[in-house]
Design an enzyme around this catalytic site. Structure first.
Site, short mmCIF file in Angstrom:
data_model
loop_
_atom_site.label_atom_id
_atom_site.label_comp_id
_atom_site.label_asym_id
_atom_site.label_seq_id
_atom_site.Cartn_x
_atom_site.Cartn_y
_atom_site.Cartn_z
N ARG A 154 36.91 29.10 41.63
CA ARG A 154 36.46 28.95 40.24
C ARG A 154 37.66 28.61 39.38
NH1 ARG A 154 38.05 33.35 37.15
NH2 ARG A 154 38.39 35.33 38.28
N GLU B 254 49.61 34.50 42.02
CA GLU B 254 49.43 35.89 42.45
C GLU B 254 48.36 36.00 43.54
OE1 GLU B 254 49.55 38.98 39.38
OE2 GLU B 254 49.63 37.36 37.90
#
Length: 318
Positions: free
Chosen positions: A285, A261
């Site tokens: 991350r 996404e």
């Protein structure tokens, strides 16, 4: 560049050629070295350069159900081969009958009688024929018999790492898209179609394009990445910066399906049903579960700003 889906598309007046053979998944820097050698040799000889690859992946035919994660679609491989100067992109159907050809049959029936090779350029780990019994040395012996040259090229690498599709897949599985990009010579790309999702991102203030990847695509490890988003359909091929989330949305209890996404920075528009490309530049991350929606929204805001910094710096370097 001509693109053939089988040898049946060869012109009747076909003469000699320089051929390079392989799966070429990703067309990484090692592949580019092989292709460049073939293109240069073909130019010297005054004959076409031909890249021969296979569909489906040979592993899928030898061991059904074991198709490796795919670094590039066949269409993308053809684009990259054309950029490197290849004259003909040949996709050989890899069938059970094809894999039963002995090394001698492979050379005589395919390379000599059909393609009329002047030279074959392959990696020094290349194998061919039934049960992969043929090696570069085998190819040289057959070349001497049938009248063509063989260039066995040492595999390219850096820092004691040999660039290969297997190595790049391992980088992606670890989320190290920077190392993958170094071996590829460009960011790793996932292509797919934008489909309807649950609309959760829009409700949080960060709408995303839910990309359904092409079959067998090599998807990086779960996490958040800085990258580029490009619409492949139509005339608008502008590269747009994005913060890309991959994972199952663990903050929400109903998160089960793994999704890709991208949130496009500073963009509004209808992307549904568009064929798109997502290029991964840097992992920001790992994926994590947040204790509250507010904490999640704050983290997304930070991700977006980090992605903006990374991609702005890359644009300056380019």
């Amino acid at each position: 560049m001509q693109r053939w889906r089988s040898l049946d598309e060869m012109p009747a007046e076909w003469g000699r050629c320089v051929l390079t053979i392989g799966v070429f998944d990703g067309v990484h820097r090692g592949h580019a070295q092989l292709i460049s050698r073939a293109v240069k040799s073909a130019a010297v000889r005054g004959v076409p350069s031909v890249l021969m690859t296979f569909d489906p992946h040979p592993v899928e035919v030898v061991r059904p159900g074991s198709h490796p994660a795919q670094l590039s679609t066949m269409h993308r491989r053809a684009e990259l081969a054309e950029e490197l100067g290849i004259d003909v992109f040949l996709v050989m159907p890899f069938t059970r009958d094809f894999m039963k050809l002995t090394p001698e049959q492979y050379v005589e029936e395919l390379l000599v009688n059909r393609l009329h090779v002047s030279e074959v350029v392959v990696g020094d780990n290349f194998t061919f024929g039934k049960q992969a019994a043929g090696t570069v040395d085998t190819m040289r012996e057959l070349g001497a018999r049938f009248g063509f040259d063989v260039d066995g090229v040492q595999l390219l690498g850096e820092h004691a790492v040999t660039f290969s599709s297997t190595y790049i897949r391992s980088c992606l599985a670890a989320g190290d898209v920077s190392a993958a990009a170094e071996a590829l010579g460009r960011p790793h790309r996932v292509e797919g179609v934008v489909v309807h999702g649950d609309g959760r991102g829009r409700g949080l203030g960060y709408p995303t394009a839910n990309v359904a990847p092409a079959m067998h695509s090599a998807i990086p490890a779960d996490g958040v990445y800085a990258g580029w988003f490009t619409v492949l359909d139509g005339d608008d091929h502008q590269r747009r910066p994005a913060a890309i989330s991959i994972g199952t949305n663990p903050t929400f209890e109903d998160g089960r399906a793994r999704t890709v996404e991208p949130h496009l920075l500073d963009f509004e528009g209808d992307l549904y049903e568009k064929r798109v490309a997502v290029d991964f530049v840097e992992q920001l991350r790992g994926m994590r579960k947040f204790e509250s929606i507010d904490e999640l929204v704050e983290a997304i805001g930070h991700d977006v700003e980090e992605a903006r910094k990374v991609l702005s710096a890359q644009s300056v370097e380019e």
